[in-house]
Motif scaffolding. Sequence first.
Motif, PDB file in Angstrom:
ATOM      1  N   UNK A 124     -77.562  28.362  46.182  1.00  0.00           N
ATOM      2  CA  UNK A 124     -77.533  29.824  46.235  1.00  0.00           C
ATOM      3  C   UNK A 124     -77.518  30.381  44.813  1.00  0.00           C
ATOM      4  N   UNK A 125     -77.991  31.611  44.621  1.00  0.00           N
ATOM      5  CA  UNK A 125     -77.988  32.244  43.305  1.00  0.00           C
ATOM      6  C   UNK A 125     -77.663  33.721  43.410  1.00  0.00           C
ATOM      7  N   UNK A 126     -77.322  34.297  42.256  1.00  0.00           N
ATOM      8  CA  UNK A 126     -77.184  35.750  42.149  1.00  0.00           C
ATOM      9  C   UNK A 126     -77.971  36.184  40.922  1.00  0.00           C
ATOM     10  N   UNK A 127     -78.689  37.299  41.027  1.00  0.00           N
ATOM     11  CA  UNK A 127     -79.441  37.861  39.908  1.00  0.00           C
ATOM     12  C   UNK A 127     -79.012  39.304  39.717  1.00  0.00           C
ATOM     13  N   UNK A 128     -78.589  39.650  38.512  1.00  0.00           N
ATOM     14  CA  UNK A 128     -78.086  40.989  38.202  1.00  0.00           C
ATOM     15  C   UNK A 128     -79.069  41.711  37.303  1.00  0.00           C
ATOM     16  N   UNK A 129     -79.405  42.955  37.671  1.00  0.00           N
ATOM     17  CA  UNK A 129     -80.402  43.749  36.943  1.00  0.00           C
ATOM     18  C   UNK A 129     -79.811  45.078  36.484  1.00  0.00           C
ATOM     19  N   UNK A 130     -79.860  45.330  35.183  1.00  0.00           N
ATOM     20  CA  UNK A 130     -79.407  46.602  34.638  1.00  0.00           C
ATOM     21  C   UNK A 130     -80.290  47.736  35.142  1.00  0.00           C
ATOM     22  N   UNK A 131     -79.691  48.916  35.364  1.00  0.00           N
ATOM     23  CA  UNK A 131     -80.459  50.067  35.832  1.00  0.00           C
ATOM     24  C   UNK A 131     -79.539  51.175  36.280  1.00  0.00           C
ATOM     25  N   UNK A 132     -80.113  52.205  36.868  1.00  0.00           N
ATOM     26  CA  UNK A 132     -79.344  53.340  37.381  1.00  0.00           C
ATOM     27  C   UNK A 132     -79.688  53.571  38.850  1.00  0.00           C
ATOM     28  N   UNK A 133     -79.015  52.923  39.784  1.00  0.00           N
ATOM     29  CA  UNK A 133     -77.878  52.037  39.534  1.00  0.00           C
ATOM     30  C   UNK A 133     -78.319  50.622  39.173  1.00  0.00           C
ATOM     31  N   UNK A 134     -77.361  49.825  38.697  1.00  0.00           N
ATOM     32  CA  UNK A 134     -77.613  48.397  38.523  1.00  0.00           C
ATOM     33  C   UNK A 134     -77.757  47.773  39.907  1.00  0.00           C
ATOM     34  N   UNK A 135     -78.564  46.721  40.003  1.00  0.00           N
ATOM     35  CA  UNK A 135     -78.793  46.078  41.290  1.00  0.00           C
ATOM     36  C   UNK A 135     -78.464  44.594  41.213  1.00  0.00           C
ATOM     37  N   UNK A 136     -78.364  43.981  42.383  1.00  0.00           N
ATOM     38  CA  UNK A 136     -78.091  42.549  42.452  1.00  0.00           C
ATOM     39  C   UNK A 136     -78.818  41.956  43.638  1.00  0.00           C
ATOM     40  N   UNK A 137     -79.363  40.764  43.467  1.00  0.00           N
ATOM     41  CA  UNK A 137     -79.940  40.018  44.565  1.00  0.00           C
ATOM     42  C   UNK A 137     -79.102  38.780  44.808  1.00  0.00           C
ATOM     43  N   UNK A 138     -78.577  38.636  46.007  1.00  0.00           N
ATOM     44  CA  UNK A 138     -77.828  37.440  46.371  1.00  0.00           C
ATOM     45  C   UNK A 138     -78.753  36.541  47.164  1.00  0.00           C
ATOM     46  N   UNK A 139     -78.857  35.303  46.745  1.00  0.00           N
ATOM     47  CA  UNK A 139     -79.943  34.454  47.214  1.00  0.00           C
ATOM     48  C   UNK A 139     -79.473  33.220  47.957  1.00  0.00           C
ATOM     49  N   UNK A 140     -80.291  32.810  48.937  1.00  0.00           N
ATOM     50  CA  UNK A 140     -80.057  31.570  49.660  1.00  0.00           C
ATOM     51  C   UNK A 140     -81.387  30.878  49.892  1.00  0.00           C
ATOM     52  N   UNK A 141     -81.376  29.559  50.046  1.00  0.00           N
ATOM     53  CA  UNK A 141     -82.619  28.864  50.382  1.00  0.00           C
ATOM     54  C   UNK A 141     -82.979  29.103  51.834  1.00  0.00           C
ATOM     55  N   UNK A 142     -84.223  28.841  52.181  1.00  0.00           N
ATOM     56  CA  UNK A 142     -84.662  28.990  53.560  1.00  0.00           C
ATOM     57  C   UNK A 142     -83.794  28.131  54.477  1.00  0.00           C
ATOM     58  N   UNK A 143     -83.276  28.744  55.535  1.00  0.00           N
ATOM     59  CA  UNK A 143     -82.441  28.018  56.487  1.00  0.00           C
ATOM     60  C   UNK A 143     -81.050  27.701  55.986  1.00  0.00           C
ATOM     61  N   UNK A 144     -80.618  28.344  54.898  1.00  0.00           N
ATOM     62  CA  UNK A 144     -79.317  28.034  54.319  1.00  0.00           C
ATOM     63  C   UNK A 144     -78.138  28.664  55.026  1.00  0.00           C
TER      64      UNK A 144
END
Length: 225
Positions: A124-144
Amino acid sequence: MSQHLTRTVLTASAGVVAALGLTFAATGPATAEPAPAPGTAAASTTVTPAGHAFAAKLSGSATFSAGSVTVTCTASEATGKVPAAPGNTNASGPVSSAVSAPTYSSCTTSMPGVSATVTTTGDWTVALQNGSPATAGLAMPSGGFVLKTSGLATCTVTAAPTAAATVNGTWTNGAPSTLKFTDAAVPVKVEGGFGCPTTATSSNFNATYAVSDTTDAGSQITVGG
């Protein structure tokens, strides 16, 4: 089977699909890419403190809705680590890091006679993106993420069943910082016998996570430019 019992089973089964909102999804086995606003380029992102470990813990409860059915979970958490410098900075996009497969427990449905268990696996992963607002993608593999129910409906629900998928949330710096999901959607596949909503292809999720610095309790995990 009586019409009343049939309606009860089908309605309870809809709650199974709602529970799939628990799933964190990804654009790939090890990445999650929060999308910039339409017509704009991804901003520079720096996540601090570099190299610090963090924990994401559910704040309050997570609720999942499908029609008139609500599924509520009161416990969910994951851990990870901010990349060491210079990996904690990206001049034109998000900063990604691995996280543990999140755990889910204390889940109930609004329908009697239906219980659920959740199993998570993979990277699994998390990706954080600066912005207004800041965003985040929380990630899982297929079928995880796999949810199984028992009782009035015996079903198996698999998230991102054929390919990885993406669910984005918003990030707010604070003490602690928070990650919020609002009506986030995820693709699902439902298998099972009578009463299982096998034609369902997606579910929604609402929850807020508090993200704390576990390396230094006096510091906060922050996202900036």
